[in-house]
Design an enzyme around this catalytic site. Structure first.
Site, short mmCIF file in Angstrom:
data_model
loop_
_atom_site.label_atom_id
_atom_site.label_comp_id
_atom_site.label_asym_id
_atom_site.label_seq_id
_atom_site.Cartn_x
_atom_site.Cartn_y
_atom_site.Cartn_z
N LEU A 38 -21.35 3.88 84.10
CA LEU A 38 -20.93 3.37 85.71
C LEU A 38 -19.86 2.50 85.56
CD1 LEU A 38 -24.29 3.15 87.44
CD2 LEU A 38 -22.63 4.82 87.88
N GLY A 39 -19.73 1.77 84.54
CA GLY A 39 -18.85 0.75 84.42
C GLY A 39 -18.98 0.03 83.02
N GLY A 44 -20.91 -6.10 78.63
CA GLY A 44 -21.85 -4.94 78.34
C GLY A 44 -21.35 -3.75 79.26
N ARG A 45 -22.26 -2.50 79.20
CA ARG A 45 -22.10 -1.40 80.02
C ARG A 45 -22.98 -1.30 80.91
NH1 ARG A 45 -18.41 2.60 77.97
NH2 ARG A 45 -17.11 1.89 76.32
N VAL A 46 -22.90 -0.65 82.11
CA VAL A 46 -23.79 -0.13 82.86
C VAL A 46 -23.87 1.20 82.92
CG1 VAL A 46 -24.47 -0.09 85.46
CG2 VAL A 46 -23.70 -2.18 84.52
N ASP A 155 -18.54 -16.88 92.02
CA ASP A 155 -17.48 -16.04 91.36
C ASP A 155 -17.53 -14.69 92.43
OD1 ASP A 155 -17.31 -13.97 88.42
OD2 ASP A 155 -15.89 -14.74 89.82
#
Ligand SMILES: CCc1cccc(CC)c1NC(=O)n1cc2c(c1)/C(=N\C(=O)c1ccc(N3CCN(C)CC3)cc1)N=N2
Length: 295
Positions: A38-39, A44-46, A155
């Site tokens: 997803l991204g 890290g990655r999702v 943030d």
């Protein structure tokens, strides 16, 4: 697992698993079918994923332990997990749980079908006053909830805002949030969204999130953050000077500029409170009470 059926988006994010599970048996990667990425972020990655037994759709965030060691983000990650697990609000992305194996930590996150609000902003250039007011109202409600639990996000930026299948805003990535007791001095986030007291490295408190709402409201309506400049030094100067101007823009009302001007105030104690934001005429007139915004 590409084409997940649309009705699965109607899954209730607050009832992730509908069968009795042994609470002592930790989740493992074998409990999930992994779908498309997803991204990806710095750490890290999702991936889109589905819990095998319940067919519940989630987003699985994979962070490599060697990256955690390399960037020394153990504390930040632990804080993110503790904070996001404890928060329950319709505009805050749920962190259902986590598990790990030898190399990786997996965060089991709520799946936001609509993707990043940033994508919508980039695609349309700017948002309508109705969409902008709805998202500012949702963010205000989520922040009121966080501040009520002594959590400052610090943030909030379009890249950390997701949309669910009904266009409802979800704040994600609590990596920089803090329990307000320990006021950290480390710089965090890109400069565009930082309040003066943060760029001047002073003590800061909840009011930094109020400032950011002003930045976001401006960016939603004008398509770019108000103090954008060629380089960080100039952005820095514009922020501390509150060098704010409103280019004459069709479909942006004076009430919107009035709200923004009451948030982008140097003295944190003089910024409009979250309560006052939600009562502001521009919000009352334009925000969708259900927080949904199908553009
Ligand atoms: C590792 C990635 C990352 C790094 C840093 C911060 C964050 C928070 C935003 C994240 N993402 C994160 O934690 N995420 C947690 C998530 C999550 C990301 C997510 N969905 C999506 O990323 C997504 C993206 C595009 C999408 N599209 C479908 C519709 N199309 C029309 C357009 C594309 C649909 C869903 N759901 N839970």
């Amino acid at each position: 697992m590409e084409n997940i059926s649309p009705e699965s988006y109607a899954q209730d994010p607050n009832k992730p698993v509908s069968y009795p599970r042994d609470p002592n048996k930790p989740w493992s990667i074998a409990d999930f079918e992994i779908g498309r990425p997803l991204g990806k972020g710095k750490f890290g990655r999702v991936y889109l994923a589905r819990e095998v037994k319940s067919k519940f759709v989630v987003a699985l965030k994979v962070i490599f332990k060697e990256q955690i060691e390399k960037y020394k983000i153990q504390h930040q990650l632990r804080r993110e997990m503790e904070i996001q697990t404890s928060l329950r609000h319709p505009n805050i992305l749920r962190l259902y749980g986590w598990f790990d194996d030898d190399e990786r930590i997996f965060l089991i996150l709520e799946y936001a079908y609509g993707g990043e609000l940033y994508g919508l902003l980039r695609k349309n250039g700017h948002l309508t006053e109705q969409a902008a007011a709805t998202y500012i109202s949702s963010l205000s409600q989520a922040l009121a909830y966080c501040h009520g639990k002594c959590v400052i996000h610090r943030d909030i930026k379009p890249e950390n805002l997701l949309l669910d299948h009904e266009g409802r805003l979800k704040i994600a990535d609590f990596g920089w949030s803090v329990q307000s007791s320990n006021k950290r001095k480390t710089m965090c986030g890109t400069l565009d969204y930082l309040a003066p007291e943060m760029v001047e490295n002073k003590d800061h408190d909840y009011a930094v999130d109020n400032w950011t709402l002003g930045i976001l409201c401006y960016e939603f309506l004008y398509g770019n953050p108000p103090f954008e400049a060629e380089n960080q030094k100039d952005t820095f100067k514009r922020i501390v000077k509150i060098d704010l101007s409103f280019p004459p823009t069709p479909n942006v009302s004076e009430e919107a500029n009035n709200l923004i001007s009451q948030l982008l105030v140097k003295d944190p104690s003089k910024r409009l409170s979250i309560q006052k934001i939600m009562e502001h005429p521009w919000i009352v007139k334009n925000a969708d009470p259900k927080g949904m915004c199908l553009n």
